[in-house]
Design an enzyme around this catalytic site. Structure first.
Site, mmCIF file in Angstrom:
data_model
loop_
_atom_site.group_PDB
_atom_site.id
_atom_site.type_symbol
_atom_site.label_atom_id
_atom_site.label_comp_id
_atom_site.label_asym_id
_atom_site.label_seq_id
_atom_site.Cartn_x
_atom_site.Cartn_y
_atom_site.Cartn_z
ATOM 1 N N ARG A 237 0.877 -1.175 0.000
ATOM 2 C CA ARG A 237 0.000 0.000 0.000
ATOM 3 C C ARG A 237 0.910 1.219 0.000
ATOM 4 O O ARG A 237 1.979 1.201 0.631
ATOM 5 C CB ARG A 237 -0.886 0.034 1.256
ATOM 6 C CG ARG A 237 -2.004 -0.993 1.281
ATOM 7 C CD ARG A 237 -3.099 -0.695 0.256
ATOM 8 N NE ARG A 237 -4.208 -1.628 0.342
ATOM 9 C CZ ARG A 237 -4.332 -2.731 -0.395
ATOM 10 N NH1 ARG A 237 -3.395 -3.055 -1.265
ATOM 11 N NH2 ARG A 237 -5.400 -3.501 -0.275
ATOM 12 N N GLU A 266 -4.265 7.423 -4.756
ATOM 13 C CA GLU A 266 -4.597 6.668 -5.969
ATOM 14 C C GLU A 266 -5.970 7.065 -6.462
ATOM 15 O O GLU A 266 -6.891 7.151 -5.643
ATOM 16 C CB GLU A 266 -4.558 5.164 -5.675
ATOM 17 C CG GLU A 266 -3.148 4.692 -5.345
ATOM 18 C CD GLU A 266 -3.065 3.196 -5.012
ATOM 19 O OE1 GLU A 266 -4.092 2.511 -5.108
ATOM 20 O OE2 GLU A 266 -1.978 2.741 -4.662
ATOM 21 N N HIS A 285 -1.660 0.134 -9.559
ATOM 22 C CA HIS A 285 -2.207 -0.811 -8.566
ATOM 23 C C HIS A 285 -2.871 -2.006 -9.263
ATOM 24 O O HIS A 285 -4.080 -2.226 -9.129
ATOM 25 C CB HIS A 285 -3.198 -0.089 -7.637
ATOM 26 C CG HIS A 285 -3.445 -0.844 -6.360
ATOM 27 N ND1 HIS A 285 -3.722 -0.221 -5.181
ATOM 28 C CD2 HIS A 285 -3.453 -2.167 -6.068
ATOM 29 C CE1 HIS A 285 -3.906 -1.115 -4.218
ATOM 30 N NE2 HIS A 285 -3.746 -2.316 -4.746
#
Ligand code: 8YV
Length: 320
Positions: A237, A266, A285
């Site tokens: 993360r 994000e 991601h």
């Protein structure tokens, strides 16, 4: 009467149909300003919630007095306020294991593309700059026989260690809350302190879940400890790293490069300095994002949801 469940992520029709056998499904392909008010209304009598990424905290739970289970379609559950959820006697589940190999493949991709400068050279070739022999300035660094430091040796970390050990003859160091005997026996992984790992590794791969203890786990001091030739990989993360410290470390040449699948914000800000660094390889991601694995994750999450609502202990109950 079937229990009412809300699905707030696009889901394969076969899985939706499976859920609908035992539940009344309220389906939102995504939550946006248009669907959110309808979603909130549906929460009032929903018993189950299935999706990923939604912040489930006291504020949301106050709107959902009948909720029995929150089923996350992801292994990470930092979007869930587990204290608030358990206090209300609600179950929460995630989707471990089914994504280990896929995420490990992504990580090896980041390691290789950063070390061998694959995206940069791809652009160079496609933009017509390959006009004569390749000069040294385009050379990369080797991956095989190097030292790989894995911070967080869970399922995904072990799958990375397996690839690195058997496929690339790498020496594996790891740091984890507890020893991982399997990884030590099978992949020759050596347990060491964080400091030793940072000092010795050619590739530092961060794989810890995001918890209050792992926020900014890697910051200024940690980058200072790394080799100047080190390549830093993060597919956990964004918030496990102090992004500003990473930017500074790259600017100052304290480390050689970075491969990143995750960011503090994000989608990543367009003016994030990391995006203009040639020695940084970025991904949006996509660690687990293959058709096969996302299908398996959704299926696992649906099974967790249904079993919880049928009064069983769901296979992937998060125990806090
Ligand atoms: C995605 C992930 O965030 O499983 C996780 O923890 O990071 C990813 O697989 C998520 O599943 C997106 O839907």
């Amino acid at each position: 009467m079937k229990p009412k469940v809300i699905v707030y992520k696009k889901l394969d029709k076969r899985i939706l149909d499976d859920i609908a056998d035992s539940c009344e499904v309220i389906y939102f392909e995504k939550l946006d300003s248009e669907t959110y008010p309808v979603f909130l209304e549906a929460l009032k009598d929903a018993q189950g919630l299935l999706g990923s990424g939604l912040k489930v905290d006291n504020k949301l739970l106050d709107q959902a007095p009948h909720l029995k289970i929150v089923s996350n379609i992801s292994v990470g559950y930092d979007n869930l306020d587990m204290a608030a959820i358990t206090e209300r006697g609600i179950m929460a589940t995630n989707t471990p294991d089914v994504l280990n190999d896929t995420v490990a493949d992504t990580i090896m991709g980041l390691i290789l593309s950063t070390a061998r400068r694959i995206p940069e050279l791809d652009q160079w070739v496609k933009s017509g700059q390959w006009e004569s022999g390749l000069g040294e300035k385009w050379f990369g660094v080797d991956v095989h026989h190097k030292v790989l430091g894995i911070i967080g040796m869970g399922g995904i970390g072990s799958a990375v260690a397996k690839r690195a050990h058997f496929g690339f003859d790498m020496e594996i160091l790891y740091h984890n809350r507890s020893r991982n005997d399997g990884a030590e026996e099978k992949y020759g992984a050596a347990y060491c302190s964080m400091e030793e790992l940072l000092r010795k590794s050619d590739f530092v791969c961060l794989m810890t879940p995001l918890t209050p203890e792992t926020v900014n786990l890697i910051g200024k001091r940690e980058f200072e400890l790394m080799k100047e030739s080190a390549i830093f990989i993060n597919a956990s993360r964004g918030k496990t790293v102090d992004e500003e410290a990473l930017i500074q470390a790259l600017h100052k040449g304290q480390i050689h490069g970075a491969g990143l699948d995750v960011f503090v914000q994000e989608p990543v800000n367009k003016d994030n300095p990391l995006l203009s660094m040639k020695n940084v390889v970025t991904l949006p991601h996509i660690g687990s994002a293959t058709n096969e694995t996302r299908f398996k994750m959704a299926l696992t999450a649906a099974e967790n949801l249904v079993s919880g609502l049928q009064g069983e202990i769901p296979p992937n109950l998060i125990r806090k």
